[in-house]
Design a protein around this motif. Structure first.
Motif: not given
Length: 343
Positions: A28-56
């Motif tokens: 989770i935290f390694a994905v946040t490193f990079g030029p774009a400022d991304i929060a750990p919560l956004e990583v989790w929400q994106t993964i959950a969305h693509h896995l079908g755990l959350i609809a939107d």
């Protein structure tokens, strides 16, 4: 089960759970490193969305693409490569009874380098992973053939055959580079030879994870038999282990897995050498514990070394093999000093 072993079990279970949580957090935290400022919560929400755990998903389309298409596949490839190399290193050290053994002992790294460089110089840069795998497979087959011609798969014969094939492939690679490489091809070749996970996509992640699970699970089940190898072939045979058959199977399995990993990530050194030694200091030499915990540690170690490689000097990116060598060499020297004091 002895009382000492029983007392260690809760501690080792706790260690395994802690390492599993560390690995999940590292992803989770390694994905946040990079030029774009991304929060750990956004990583989790994106993964959950693509896995079908959350609809939107509340994450925007651009940030979703950065997380899901660019960073997460690379992090998962790093985890798979680290876990696989650590597993193969531990197995090779057991089979050869050589603490200096690593996954590249059978000439796989040099063979993969030869195949990758040959494909690149032939104008097929997009198919370098295929060339690397074919080169690694060829080196493996030659090493095993030479080992058989020498009289069988004993540790010393496998090591000698691997050294010979590795030297031959390295010489051929150097000749190709000297004779044919021009312009930017030098840089591409150098980056691959030092190990790099840049450009990893979901297909790479799928290949690495499937290969690690497909080969890794049967190898993990051989932990009890690998314990018998510590006392030598004769002792293992008296314990009911088919020494020759098991050694050939494990050599082929680890060589196959290493070939796949090298074809994706290049020749990344020290992971398969130092991680089993570090884990052995905590778990001891029992392979039923050493192998899975080495995989967990290797996965987290590779995630953070690759994160450092792409982040420390951004926007420039270092080959990850440089980072693993800078970290691995001093650690290995410390491990050797500890073993020297213990003997």
């Amino acid at each position: 089960m002895t009382s000492a072993a029983a007392s260690k079990r809760p501690r080792l279970i706790t260690l395994s759970v802690a390492l599993g949580l560390l690995l999940a957090g590292s992803i989770i935290f390694a994905v946040t490193f990079g030029p774009a400022d991304i929060a750990p919560l956004e990583v989790w929400q994106t993964i959950a969305h693509h896995l079908g755990l959350i609809a939107d998903s509340p994450v925007g389309r651009l940030r979703n693409a950065i997380i899901w298409e660019l960073r997460l596949p690379r992090v998962l490839v790093a985890a798979g490569v680290g876990a696989g190399l650590a597993l193969c290193g531990a197995v090779m050290q057991a089979l050869t009874r050589n603490p200096l053994a690593d996954p590249y002992l059978l000439g796989l790294s040099s063979g993969a380098s030869l195949g990758a460089v040959a494909f690149l110089l032939a104008g097929a840069a997009l198919y370098m992973p295929i060339g690397a795998f074919l080169g690694a497979a060829g080196a493996m087959l030659l090493t095993l053939l030479v080992t058989r011609l020498l009289g069988g798969a004993t540790p010393s014969r496998a090591i000698l055959a691997g050294i010979a094939i590795s030297s031959l492939a390295a010489a051929a690679t150097s000749f190709l580079i000297f004779w044919s490489a021009t312009g930017d091809s030098y840089r591409e070749i150098l980056s691959w030879l030092m190990g790099s996970l840049s450009g990893s996509v979901w297909s790479d992640a799928g290949i690495v994870i499937v290969a690690t699970l497909f080969v890794g699970l049967p190898v993990l089940l051989s932990g009890r038999s690998l314990d018998a190898f510590v006392f030598g072939d004769a002792a293992a045979a008296t314990l009911g282990v088919d020494v020759a058959r098991l050694r050939w199977l494990l050599l082929a399995a680890t060589a196959l897995l290493t070939g796949v990993l090298v074809s994706i990530g290049g020749a990344i050194g020290f992971v398969g050498l130092i991680v089993p030694h570090i884990v052995r200091l905590v778990t001891g030499s029992r392979h039923r514990l050493l192998l899975p915990i080495s995989m967990l540690v290797g996965a987290s170690f590779m995630i953070w070394t690759d994160t450092a490689a792409r982040s420390l000097f951004a926007p420039r990116e270092l080959p990850v093999g440089i980072i693993t060598a800078l970290i691995g060499a001093p650690i290995f020297l410390l491990v050797l000093l500890r073993y020297r004091r213990a003997t």
